[in-house]
Design a protein around this motif. Structure first.
Motif, PDB file in Angstrom:
ATOM      1  N   LYS A  61       0.708  -1.603   0.308  1.00 43.47           N
ATOM      2  CA  LYS A  61       0.018  -0.428  -0.345  1.00 43.47           C
ATOM      3  C   LYS A  61       1.001   1.276   0.081  1.00 43.47           C
ATOM      4  CE  LYS A  61      -3.794  -2.128   2.390  1.00 43.47           C
ATOM      5  NZ  LYS A  61      -4.989  -2.493   3.733  1.00 43.47           N
ATOM      6  N   ALA A  62       2.456   1.115  -0.491  1.00 39.57           N
ATOM      7  CA  ALA A  62       3.060   2.291  -0.658  1.00 39.57           C
ATOM      8  C   ALA A  62       2.550   3.596  -1.487  1.00 39.57           C
ATOM      9  CB  ALA A  62       4.264   1.631  -1.239  1.00 39.57           C
ATOM     10  N   ASN A  63       2.731   5.597  -1.098  1.00 45.34           N
ATOM     11  CA  ASN A  63       2.837   5.916  -1.083  1.00 45.34           C
ATOM     12  C   ASN A  63       3.566   5.346  -2.702  1.00 45.34           C
ATOM     13  OD1 ASN A  63       1.331   8.161   1.149  1.00 45.34           O
ATOM     14  ND2 ASN A  63       0.322   6.359   0.288  1.00 45.34           N
ATOM     15  N   THR A  64       3.455   6.915  -3.341  1.00 43.93           N
ATOM     16  CA  THR A  64       4.594   6.891  -4.517  1.00 43.93           C
ATOM     17  C   THR A  64       5.843   7.966  -3.991  1.00 43.93           C
ATOM     18  OG1 THR A  64       3.359   6.174  -6.417  1.00 43.93           O
ATOM     19  CG2 THR A  64       5.504   7.533  -6.741  1.00 43.93           C
ATOM     20  N   LEU A  65       6.624   7.920  -4.214  1.00 43.92           N
ATOM     21  CA  LEU A  65       7.589   9.654  -3.545  1.00 43.92           C
ATOM     22  C   LEU A  65       8.321  10.112  -5.696  1.00 43.92           C
ATOM     23  CD1 LEU A  65       8.350  11.744  -1.697  1.00 43.92           C
ATOM     24  CD2 LEU A  65      10.330   9.549  -1.405  1.00 43.92           C
ATOM     25  N   GLU A  66       7.589  10.797  -5.503  1.00 39.01           N
ATOM     26  CA  GLU A  66       8.689  11.111  -6.884  1.00 39.01           C
ATOM     27  C   GLU A  66      10.407  11.852  -7.354  1.00 39.01           C
ATOM     28  OE1 GLU A  66       5.967  13.464  -9.489  1.00 39.01           O
ATOM     29  OE2 GLU A  66       4.269  12.180  -8.782  1.00 39.01           O
ATOM     30  N   MET A  67      10.517  11.997  -8.058  1.00 37.68           N
ATOM     31  CA  MET A  67      12.146  12.580  -7.841  1.00 37.68           C
ATOM     32  C   MET A  67      11.881  13.453  -7.366  1.00 37.68           C
ATOM     33  SD  MET A  67      15.170  11.981  -8.094  1.00 37.68           S
ATOM     34  CE  MET A  67      15.810  10.185  -8.119  1.00 37.68           C
ATOM     35  N   GLY A  68      12.732  14.745  -7.068  1.00 34.78           N
ATOM     36  CA  GLY A  68      12.680  16.021  -6.769  1.00 34.78           C
ATOM     37  C   GLY A  68      11.654  16.235  -5.372  1.00 34.78           C
ATOM     38  N   LYS A  69      10.578  15.374  -4.901  1.00 32.92           N
ATOM     39  CA  LYS A  69       9.853  15.670  -4.160  1.00 32.92           C
ATOM     40  C   LYS A  69      10.426  15.950  -2.721  1.00 32.92           C
ATOM     41  CE  LYS A  69       6.314  16.557  -7.581  1.00 32.92           C
ATOM     42  NZ  LYS A  69       5.755  18.047  -7.640  1.00 32.92           N
ATOM     43  N   THR A  70       9.479  16.428  -2.418  1.00 35.88           N
ATOM     44  CA  THR A  70       9.052  16.502  -0.782  1.00 35.88           C
ATOM     45  C   THR A  70       7.896  16.186  -0.006  1.00 35.88           C
ATOM     46  OG1 THR A  70      11.077  17.981  -0.449  1.00 35.88           O
ATOM     47  CG2 THR A  70      10.107  17.306   1.601  1.00 35.88           C
ATOM     48  N   LEU A  71       7.405  14.996   0.945  1.00 31.75           N
ATOM     49  CA  LEU A  71       6.280  14.976   1.468  1.00 31.75           C
ATOM     50  C   LEU A  71       6.595  15.015   2.874  1.00 31.75           C
ATOM     51  CD1 LEU A  71       5.323  11.780  -0.516  1.00 31.75           C
ATOM     52  CD2 LEU A  71       4.704  14.114  -1.381  1.00 31.75           C
ATOM     53  N   SER A  72       5.921  15.581   3.423  1.00 27.69           N
ATOM     54  CA  SER A  72       5.201  15.537   4.965  1.00 27.69           C
ATOM     55  C   SER A  72       4.342  14.264   5.522  1.00 27.69           C
ATOM     56  CB  SER A  72       4.654  16.675   5.377  1.00 27.69           C
ATOM     57  OG  SER A  72       4.880  18.538   4.814  1.00 27.69           O
ATOM     58  N   GLY A  73       4.988  13.855   6.616  1.00 32.56           N
ATOM     59  CA  GLY A  73       3.869  12.684   7.453  1.00 32.56           C
ATOM     60  C   GLY A  73       3.945  12.485   8.379  1.00 32.56           C
ATOM     61  N   ALA A  74       3.515  11.474   9.083  1.00 38.36           N
ATOM     62  CA  ALA A  74       3.280  11.227  10.267  1.00 38.36           C
ATOM     63  C   ALA A  74       3.475   9.718  10.794  1.00 38.36           C
ATOM     64  CB  ALA A  74       2.610  12.101  11.840  1.00 38.36           C
ATOM     65  N   VAL A  75       4.230   9.489  11.739  1.00 38.58           N
ATOM     66  CA  VAL A  75       4.185   7.621  11.969  1.00 38.58           C
ATOM     67  C   VAL A  75       3.622   7.788  13.332  1.00 38.58           C
ATOM     68  CG1 VAL A  75       5.000   6.207  12.353  1.00 38.58           C
ATOM     69  CG2 VAL A  75       6.303   6.641  10.624  1.00 38.58           C
ATOM     70  N   ASN A  76       2.838   7.550  14.050  1.00 43.49           N
ATOM     71  CA  ASN A  76       1.659   7.200  15.023  1.00 43.49           C
ATOM     72  C   ASN A  76       2.499   6.246  15.818  1.00 43.49           C
ATOM     73  OD1 ASN A  76      -0.117   9.623  14.986  1.00 43.49           O
ATOM     74  ND2 ASN A  76      -1.553   8.714  13.172  1.00 43.49           N
ATOM     75  N   PRO A  77       2.285   5.865  16.971  1.00 49.75           N
ATOM     76  CA  PRO A  77       2.798   4.977  17.672  1.00 49.75           C
ATOM     77  C   PRO A  77       1.449   4.128  17.509  1.00 49.75           C
ATOM     78  CG  PRO A  77       1.466   6.673  18.830  1.00 49.75           C
ATOM     79  CD  PRO A  77       1.162   6.928  18.170  1.00 49.75           C
ATOM     80  N   SER A  78       2.776   2.492  18.101  1.00 55.21           N
ATOM     81  CA  SER A  78       2.320   1.906  18.338  1.00 55.21           C
ATOM     82  C   SER A  78       2.875   0.976  16.805  1.00 55.21           C
ATOM     83  CB  SER A  78       1.055   0.946  17.806  1.00 55.21           C
ATOM     84  OG  SER A  78       0.546   0.137  18.713  1.00 55.21           O
ATOM     85  N   LYS A  79       1.616   0.188  16.091  1.00 55.14           N
ATOM     86  CA  LYS A  79       2.147  -0.960  14.681  1.00 55.14           C
ATOM     87  C   LYS A  79       2.289   0.111  13.019  1.00 55.14           C
ATOM     88  CE  LYS A  79       1.181  -4.685  16.585  1.00 55.14           C
ATOM     89  NZ  LYS A  79       0.226  -5.405  17.934  1.00 55.14           N
TER      90      LYS A  79
END
Length: 160
Positions: A61-79
């Motif tokens: 279920k991976a998101n696509t990361l494109e060359m030259g791009k920056t994405l914001s994200g967050a990892v929440n606790p646990s799994k």
């Protein structure tokens, strides 16, 4: 209209035509035309805007990361962990950066089969980096929080 069974719906028959989601060329998270949303792996590209899109807790279920791009994200606790895929020209140079960490996040690089190739596991809020030449064209990244903490981040992919 096609009834989804090889026949056709006739006016007044009460049948409802089958709906085929249309996600090719759309941004993941947008409407699929059937009342749902386009999910990674359905032909859509990239997450909505410049933010990672859940669910992306597993490689499939991976998101696509494109060359030259920056994405914001967050990892929440646990799994929770965030997976990203990217494609590059074989025998090219990549630099993946995990920056602006709110807590201790780590970064791993995998090949298209899921084999771990490299990891960056600095302590605290020190940036994580993986850089070098790659021989294949398709790779995966996994961002996860050390010790089950909540961690906000920015993830970028460049060839510099």
């Amino acid at each position: 209209a096609d009834d989804g069974c090889g026949g056709s719906c006739q006016v007044g028959s009460g049948c409802t035509p089958a709906c085929t989601p249309a996600c090719a060329g759309k941004t993941c998270g947008s409407a699929d035309g059937c009342g749902g949303t386009c999910q990674p792996g359905s032909g859509c590209t990239g997450p909505s805007g410049d933010t990672e899109t859940e669910p992306n807790n597993e490689r499939s279920k991976a998101n696509t990361l494109e060359m030259g791009k920056t994405l914001s994200g967050a990892v929440n606790p646990s799994k929770d962990s965030d997976w990203f895929n990217f494609k590059v020209q074989p025998n090219s140079y990549i630099h993946v950066s995990l920056t602006e960490l709110s807590d201790d996040c780590d970064l791993r690089l995998y090949n298209s089969s899921g084999k771990l190739l490299s990891a960056s596991q600095n302590g605290g809020t020190i940036d994580e980096d993986i850089a070098g030449s790659v021989t294949k064209s398709s790779y995966y990244l996994r961002v996860y929080a050390y010790g089950g903490k909540t961690c906000k981040y920015k993830l970028s992919l460049t060839n510099k």
